[in-house]
Design a protein around this motif. Structure first.
Motif, PDB file in Angstrom:
ATOM      1  N   ILE A 275       9.385   6.469  -2.375  1.00  0.00           N
ATOM      2  CA  ILE A 275       8.244   7.190  -1.784  1.00  0.00           C
ATOM      3  C   ILE A 275       8.752   8.361  -0.941  1.00  0.00           C
ATOM      4  O   ILE A 275       8.258   9.493  -1.043  1.00  0.00           O
TER       5      ILE A 275
ATOM      6  N   GLU B 153       0.506   4.041  -1.254  1.00  0.00           N
ATOM      7  CA  GLU B 153      -0.232   5.298  -1.065  1.00  0.00           C
ATOM      8  C   GLU B 153      -0.431   5.607   0.423  1.00  0.00           C
ATOM      9  O   GLU B 153      -0.463   6.776   0.825  1.00  0.00           O
TER      10      GLU B 153
ATOM     11  N   ARG C   5       3.456  12.512   4.220  1.00  0.00           N
ATOM     12  CA  ARG C   5       2.929  13.865   3.973  1.00  0.00           C
ATOM     13  C   ARG C   5       2.319  14.463   5.242  1.00  0.00           C
ATOM     14  O   ARG C   5       2.429  15.661   5.498  1.00  0.00           O
TER      15      ARG C   5
ATOM     16  N   HIS D  19       0.845  -1.211   0.000  1.00  0.00           N
ATOM     17  CA  HIS D  19       0.000   0.000   0.000  1.00  0.00           C
ATOM     18  C   HIS D  19       0.873   1.251   0.000  1.00  0.00           C
ATOM     19  O   HIS D  19       0.875   2.019   0.966  1.00  0.00           O
TER      20      HIS D  19
ATOM     21  N   GLU E  21       2.967   6.896   1.666  1.00  0.00           N
ATOM     22  CA  GLU E  21       3.200   8.248   1.141  1.00  0.00           C
ATOM     23  C   GLU E  21       2.375   9.269   1.925  1.00  0.00           C
ATOM     24  O   GLU E  21       2.857  10.338   2.302  1.00  0.00           O
ATOM     25  N   ASN E  22       1.146   8.893   2.202  1.00  0.00           N
ATOM     26  CA  ASN E  22       0.279   9.824   2.912  1.00  0.00           C
ATOM     27  C   ASN E  22       0.760  10.083   4.339  1.00  0.00           C
ATOM     28  O   ASN E  22       0.704  11.215   4.819  1.00  0.00           O
TER      29      ASN E  22
END
Ligand SMILES: [Zn+2]
Length: 353
Positions: free
Chosen positions: A94, A46, A53, A44, A49-50
């Motif tokens: 990432i 994403e 962030r 996963h 990465e989130n």
């Protein structure tokens, strides 16, 4: 001559590094607790990465690639050695992507490659030590390939393993952070004192030495004071946000606080039932402020960290970060606010609520 971007920034002021990916990704449902292998970078990406962030939004200056436990030995334990390199490269890519996408108004983030405790290091076992060195070398090689700006070696509880990690890291010429994690005996497992280990790491050329993980503010801070006095280089402080104590210096053996009727099935609060020991944000803010006042400029939070705590670290030392826009504002609370639109019958009811 290449410049040392990390040291330059630390010489000017604080640098914040969010860690604790292991616990946070587990809490979010993308990692098995106990096993703790960061498959998330492949399964996963994403989600990872989130989280990077979110930490960046909360004020982290460093995007640390989540390769903790993503080493050859751990991949052998779970029978997925073939995924070792893809996992590492994915985590690094990432982190690099997020670091290159620093929000406007913030200083450009630094991407960090990461190695850590192998758990197979053994004193006087040259064979095991050779294997560990090989594990470090391949991971550092991938980190350099993928554009790491700095290297972080962390959570070492053997002094000699930390020295070996630093030796491998130093060969790249990149800035280095080396933080150690003494367990409950309050010294390194191979007998060296915490302060002597940090002094030796400085001698070996680490840009930052210090402590991360295992210890909460109460049992990490006394060591930090001693380290700050003993070395000239920058010092790092990244506690866990749990209330450790003299009797229980690390989170491994913390008993439940109030005889919980639903203890964990595995018989200890670590790592899945530590919640009642969690520090509130003000405790973490106070720790960061006290450490910064001592002259410790490399600050963060380890296992148990979340973006809210990283923002607290940043704000406690006077920084404004993107997430400061949403900082606490009790003024407008429906019972406890002082805003003149809050009706009196609600503010009066507050103590009975
Ligand atoms: Zn940790």
């Amino acid at each position: 001559m290449s410049t040392n971007r990390l040291k330059e920034r630390l010489d000017k002021g604080p640098v914040i590094c969010a860690e604790g990916f292991l616990f946070e990704i587990e809490r979010r449902g993308y990692m098995s607790s106990g096993e703790f292998v960061p498959m998330v970078s492949l399964d996963h990406p994403e989600v990872l990465e989130n989280l990077h962030r979110e930490f960046q939004h909360a004020g982290s200056d460093i995007v640390e690639a989540f390769t903790y436990n993503g080493h050859r030995e751990k991949m052998r334990v779970i029978g997925k050695e073939d995924l070792l390199e893809p996992l590492n490269r994915s985590a690094l890519k990432i982190a690099k992507k997020v670091a290159l996408d620093t929000p406007k108004g913030s200083q450009p983030n630094l991407m960090a490659g990461n190695i850590s405790n192998s758990n197979i290091w053994k004193e006087d076992d040259k064979q095991a030590q050779k294997v560990v060195e090989g594990m470090f070398s391949e991971m550092i090689g991938w980190a350099v390939d993928e554009g790491a700006d700095i290297l972080i070696g962390e959570t070492f509880y053997y002094a000699e393993e930390a020295f070996k990690a630093l030796e491998v890291m130093k060969k790249t010429g990149l800035p280095t952070v080396l933080t150690i994690s003494p367990m409950g005996e309050n010294k390194m497992r191979d007998g060296k004192s915490v302060v002597d280990t940090c002094k030796e790491l400085e001698q070996l050329g680490a840009d930052v030495v210090g402590l991360n993980c295992f210890r909460g503010p109460a049992t990490m801070f006394p060591f930090l004071k001693e380290i700050r006095e003993a070395v000239k280089c920058h010092v790092g402080a990244l506690p866990i946000p749990y209330r450790t104590s003299e009797d229980y210096p690390t989170f491994f053996n913390l008993p439940d606080r109030s005889n919980c009727e639903c203890p964990s099935p595995h018989g200890r609060t670590f790592p899945t039932a530590l919640d009642p020991h969690f520090c509130n944000r003000y405790e973490i803010g106070k720790f960061a402020k006290d450490a910064y006042t001592l002259g410790i400029n490399y600050l963060g939070v380890c296992c148990g960290a979340n973006p809210m705590l990283i923002r607290e670290v940043a704000e406690s030392i006077g920084l404004k970060v993107p997430a400061s826009k949403y900082r606490e504002n009790m003024e407008n609370h429906f019972m406890y606010g002082k805003n003149k639109r809050i009706p009196k019958h609600m503010t009066e009811y507050g103590d009975k609520a």
